[in-house]
Design an enzyme around this catalytic site. Structure first.
Site, PDB file in Angstrom:
ATOM      1  N   ILE A 240       0.842  -1.191   0.000  1.00 17.03           N
ATOM      2  CA  ILE A 240       0.000   0.000   0.000  1.00 17.03           C
ATOM      3  C   ILE A 240       0.879   1.243   0.000  1.00 17.03           C
ATOM      4  O   ILE A 240       1.751   1.397   0.856  1.00 17.03           O
ATOM      5  CB  ILE A 240      -0.923   0.037   1.242  1.00 17.03           C
ATOM      6  CG1 ILE A 240      -1.917  -1.122   1.216  1.00 17.03           C
ATOM      7  CG2 ILE A 240      -1.634   1.383   1.360  1.00 17.03           C
ATOM      8  CD1 ILE A 240      -2.967  -1.035   0.136  1.00 17.03           C
ATOM      9  N   LYS A 241       0.643   2.123  -0.969  1.00 20.55           N
ATOM     10  CA  LYS A 241       1.264   3.439  -0.956  1.00 20.55           C
ATOM     11  C   LYS A 241       0.243   4.423  -0.401  1.00 20.55           C
ATOM     12  O   LYS A 241      -0.866   4.553  -0.923  1.00 20.55           O
ATOM     13  CB  LYS A 241       1.689   3.868  -2.362  1.00 20.55           C
ATOM     14  CG  LYS A 241       2.245   5.292  -2.405  1.00 20.55           C
ATOM     15  CD  LYS A 241       2.408   5.819  -3.818  1.00 20.55           C
ATOM     16  CE  LYS A 241       2.904   7.263  -3.804  1.00 20.55           C
ATOM     17  NZ  LYS A 241       2.937   7.877  -5.153  1.00 20.55           N
ATOM     18  N   GLN A 242       0.644   5.133   0.653  1.00 24.43           N
ATOM     19  CA  GLN A 242      -0.291   6.035   1.316  1.00 24.43           C
ATOM     20  C   GLN A 242       0.422   7.309   1.766  1.00 24.43           C
ATOM     21  O   GLN A 242       1.600   7.264   2.158  1.00 24.43           O
ATOM     22  CB  GLN A 242      -0.914   5.347   2.539  1.00 24.43           C
ATOM     23  CG  GLN A 242      -1.944   6.151   3.300  1.00 24.43           C
ATOM     24  CD  GLN A 242      -3.123   6.576   2.444  1.00 24.43           C
ATOM     25  OE1 GLN A 242      -3.092   7.654   1.850  1.00 24.43           O
ATOM     26  NE2 GLN A 242      -4.134   5.706   2.356  1.00 24.43           N
TER      27      GLN A 242
END
Length: 358
Positions: A240-242
């Site tokens: 996940i890129k957040q």
């Protein structure tokens, strides 16, 4: 040479002691699946991912200066579409050439380079076997007038596979009117990517003008981004890129007055998180199945204090239990030598054994 601990402290400034010594008393690190040399064996090998996906995940972890650590440093350059090429590359016109993008990732010691079908496809025969490719399959095209903020598919998963990609990436704007369609499209694409043996990375963003309440922007609140993360891992994003959480209370702000939005529990704000940046990011990690999917935080736009901001973001991510950073504009919107130096500074945080999980 690794960045000296003193230099990290200098870059952190007045926050150094707080960020480097904070102990998380909300969600214990004992409950997390933390990055490490055996992460793929200990976490993903227990899942339904096929051996080809495991091989490509391992290839991400085995490349660059962070090889063998379980941490990731990825160079993302899809801003030619997402922010327009002219605005993105005007500070450094050489990056109109895709080869320069890949060269920066290699020279900068990155685990992988993430970019568009066009960028990576144009140099795939020269570089796909030298650094793992992450092909971004959807984008906000930013040409419709007035601007229409939507993520649309730019190609097929099969195209990414044919150019030798190790992974595909996609964005979902959770909270937008278009999010239901985006969830369905990306879920289908991720299923196909896994069938073909590629890993999946989700740009897991919130977007809705209503998320700004009384002058406060909750697009990067821990509760809203945490739920976006949870939706992302539900459609089997491996990573996940957040955006790193900067505040909390998005649900509470949106439920003021007669509004009824989502579901919340007061313990989100008391027992599961505090206002400390490491605790806010820990809550993001928890929503990635307690780290069974890795959390990489974005580096944000470039500015006057890029080195300090990049190191700060990396320290918070690592101490929260995250898996690394994916930083683009701070690196490519400056001369290549400086971009390499900035990427190395980020990586040195993850190579420093004295900076541990809070």
């Amino acid at each position: 040479m690794a960045l000296a601990a003193k230099s990290i402290e200098e870059l952190l400034g007045k926050e150094a002691e707080d960020l480097l010594t904070h102990e998380c008393e909300t969600i214990s690190k004992k409950n997390l699946h933390l990055p490490g040399p055996d992460y793929v064996d200990n976490v993903w090998a227990q899942s339904d991912r096929n051996p080809r996906v495991l091989r490509n995940l391992q290839s991400l972890f085995d490349n660059g200066r962070l090889a063998g650590t379980g941490y990731l440093s990825i160079l993302p350059v899809d801003q030619g579409i997402e922010h327009s090429a002219g605005a993105s590359f005007a500070p450094n016109p050489e990056y109109f050439d895709p080869e320069k993008i890949v060269e920066l990732a290699i020279e900068g010691g990155c685990n992988a380079v993430a970019s568009t079908f066009g960028v990576l496809g144009s140099v795939s025969r020269k570089y796909a076997h030298k650094i793992p490719f992450v092909v971004k399959i959807n984008h906000n095209e930013l040409m419709t007038y007035p601007n229409n903020y939507d993520q649309i598919m730019f190609g097929s998963v099969e195209q990414a596979f044919d150019m030798g990609a190790a992974a595909v990436g996609a964005t979902i704007y959770y909270g937008s009117q278009e999010s239901n369609r985006q969830i369905q499209e990306v879920a289908e694409a991720f299923e196909r990517a896994h069938e073909l043996g590629m890993a999946t990375i989700l740009w897991c963003y919130t977007r809705n003008s209503a998320f700004k309440v009384d002058g406060t922007d909750y697009h990067a609140s821990a509760d809203l981004t945490g739920q976006a993360n949870h939706l992302g891992v539900t459609i089997q994003a491996d990573i996940i890129k957040q955006k790193q959480a900067v505040n909390n209370g998005g649900y509470k702000a949106l439920n003021m007055g007669d509004s009824s939005y989502g579901k919340l529990d007061e313990r989100i704000y008391t027992e599961l998180a505090t206002d400390h940046p490491i605790d806010l990011t820990r809550y993001q990690v928890a929503n990635c199945y307690m780290g069974r999917a890795g959390l990489i935080n974005s580096g944000g736009g470039s500015g006057d204090n890029d080195f300090a901001q990049a190191v700060r973001t990396a320290v918070i991510n690592k101490r929260a239990g995250g898996m690394g950073l994916i930083s683009g504009r701070k690196a490519f919107q400056r001369p290549m030598k400086e971009g390499v130096k900035l990427l190395n500074f980020i990586q040195d945080v993850y190579l420093d054994d004295k900076i541990n999980v809070a």
